[in-house]
Design a protein around this motif. Structure first.
Motif, mmCIF file in Angstrom:
data_model
loop_
_atom_site.group_PDB
_atom_site.id
_atom_site.type_symbol
_atom_site.label_atom_id
_atom_site.label_comp_id
_atom_site.label_asym_id
_atom_site.label_seq_id
_atom_site.Cartn_x
_atom_site.Cartn_y
_atom_site.Cartn_z
ATOM 1 N N ILE A 164 35.877 20.805 33.591
ATOM 2 C CA ILE A 164 35.987 18.763 32.766
ATOM 3 C C ILE A 164 34.828 18.056 33.079
ATOM 4 N N VAL A 165 34.109 17.320 31.535
ATOM 5 C CA VAL A 165 33.034 16.967 31.213
ATOM 6 C C VAL A 165 33.205 15.573 32.047
ATOM 7 N N ALA A 166 32.313 15.117 33.240
ATOM 8 C CA ALA A 166 33.272 13.570 33.981
ATOM 9 C C ALA A 166 31.960 12.928 33.245
ATOM 10 N N VAL A 167 32.082 11.982 32.642
ATOM 11 C CA VAL A 167 31.707 11.016 31.915
ATOM 12 C C VAL A 167 31.221 10.056 33.065
ATOM 13 N N ALA A 168 30.436 8.968 33.492
ATOM 14 C CA ALA A 168 30.872 8.201 34.539
ATOM 15 C C ALA A 168 30.255 7.365 34.112
ATOM 16 N N ALA A 169 30.426 6.096 34.614
ATOM 17 C CA ALA A 169 30.561 4.585 34.120
ATOM 18 C C ALA A 169 28.975 4.646 34.402
ATOM 19 N N SER A 170 28.339 4.840 35.412
ATOM 20 C CA SER A 170 27.479 4.220 35.846
ATOM 21 C C SER A 170 26.701 3.113 35.289
ATOM 22 N N VAL A 188 37.149 22.995 27.884
ATOM 23 C CA VAL A 188 36.362 21.825 28.265
ATOM 24 C C VAL A 188 37.718 21.043 27.724
ATOM 25 N N THR A 189 37.548 19.886 28.989
ATOM 26 C CA THR A 189 38.002 18.957 28.432
ATOM 27 C C THR A 189 36.881 17.493 29.066
ATOM 28 N N VAL A 190 36.905 15.965 28.289
ATOM 29 C CA VAL A 190 36.594 15.010 28.002
ATOM 30 C C VAL A 190 37.219 13.687 29.185
ATOM 31 N N GLN A 191 36.743 13.037 29.994
ATOM 32 C CA GLN A 191 37.120 12.666 31.123
ATOM 33 C C GLN A 191 35.941 11.375 31.892
ATOM 34 N N SER A 192 36.537 10.169 31.590
ATOM 35 C CA SER A 192 35.694 9.683 32.326
ATOM 36 C C SER A 192 35.783 9.202 33.934
ATOM 37 N N PHE A 193 34.542 8.803 34.770
ATOM 38 C CA PHE A 193 35.391 8.336 36.335
ATOM 39 C C PHE A 193 34.170 7.638 36.270
ATOM 40 N N GLY A 194 34.775 6.405 37.347
ATOM 41 C CA GLY A 194 33.627 5.559 38.365
ATOM 42 C C GLY A 194 34.051 6.265 39.519
ATOM 43 N N GLY A 195 33.088 5.729 40.560
ATOM 44 C CA GLY A 195 33.573 5.930 42.535
ATOM 45 C C GLY A 195 32.957 7.180 42.293
ATOM 46 N N LEU A 196 33.287 7.588 43.657
ATOM 47 C CA LEU A 196 32.426 9.076 43.986
ATOM 48 C C LEU A 196 32.957 9.352 43.543
ATOM 49 N N LEU A 197 32.089 11.124 42.794
ATOM 50 C CA LEU A 197 33.043 12.196 42.295
ATOM 51 C C LEU A 197 32.994 12.885 43.025
#
Ligand code: ADP
Length: 167
Positions: free
Chosen positions: A33-39, A65-74
């Protein structure tokens, strides 16, 4: 048991260095999972939606491979995604100190999640998203450093800025 790895980053924008790490991770693990951080603290140049959309298009040839976004703690995100492996890329000694610090904090918070480092390919050790953004801002050629999808996004941004009279 299938092993899912998470490759987190800001990917503002994704470079060929990131693609290389994602590609190699896809050969090592069952799913990535490629996790794109809100950063948000970094005030990214491209929006989260743009970064996710670009990464999704760029990596579409990698079946696992999938791409998702996330915010908060990894680590919380990793737990939710059922992943016990975090992948990070290492370019130089300058990355090392920061990356080992983050890996240590993550291990402290989630002892059963391992951080795995993938060494950058020799030809990409100098390459960073910030260098690409700077070259693009000065209208330099970044085609060697990023996928055509990213060039399109830069062009769209530039055209919009021109239209709004900000250039
Ligand atoms: P972050 O904001 O989390 O540092 P980046 O998008 O800058 O996110 O980078 C994500 C990961 O990819 C980091 O582990 C970084 O060290 C790695 N990375 C960045 N550029 C390269 C490169 N040229 N080659 C290999 N790894 C890289």
């Amino acid at each position: 048991m299938r092993v899912t790895a998470i490759y987190p980053g800001t990917f503002d924008p994704m470079t060929v260095g990131h693609i290389d790490v994602a590609r190699r991770a896809s050969k090592m693990f069952d799913d990535v999972i490629v996790a794109v951080a809100a950063s948000t603290s970094k005030s990214p140049f491209f929006s989260l939606e743009e970064r996710v959309e670009m990464a999704t298009g760029i990596l579409s040839d990698l079946d696992n491979v999938t791409v998702q976004s996330f915010g908060g703690l990894l680590v919380e995100y990793a737990k939710e995604a059922g992943s016990k492996v975090i992948v990070r890329g290492l370019r130089a000694i300058s990355d090392f100190e920061y990356e080992v610090q983050i890996a240590g904090v993550n291990r402290h918070m989630a002892p059963d999640i391992e951080t795995v480092f993938i060494a950058a390919a020799q030809e990409y050790t100098f390459l960073s998203s910030s260098i690409v953004r700077e070259i693009a801002r000065l209208h330099g050629d970044v085609s060697e450093f990023v996928h055509p999808i990213v060039i399109e996004s830069f062009t769209r941004r530039h055209d919009r800025a021109l239209h709004e009279g900000n250039v």
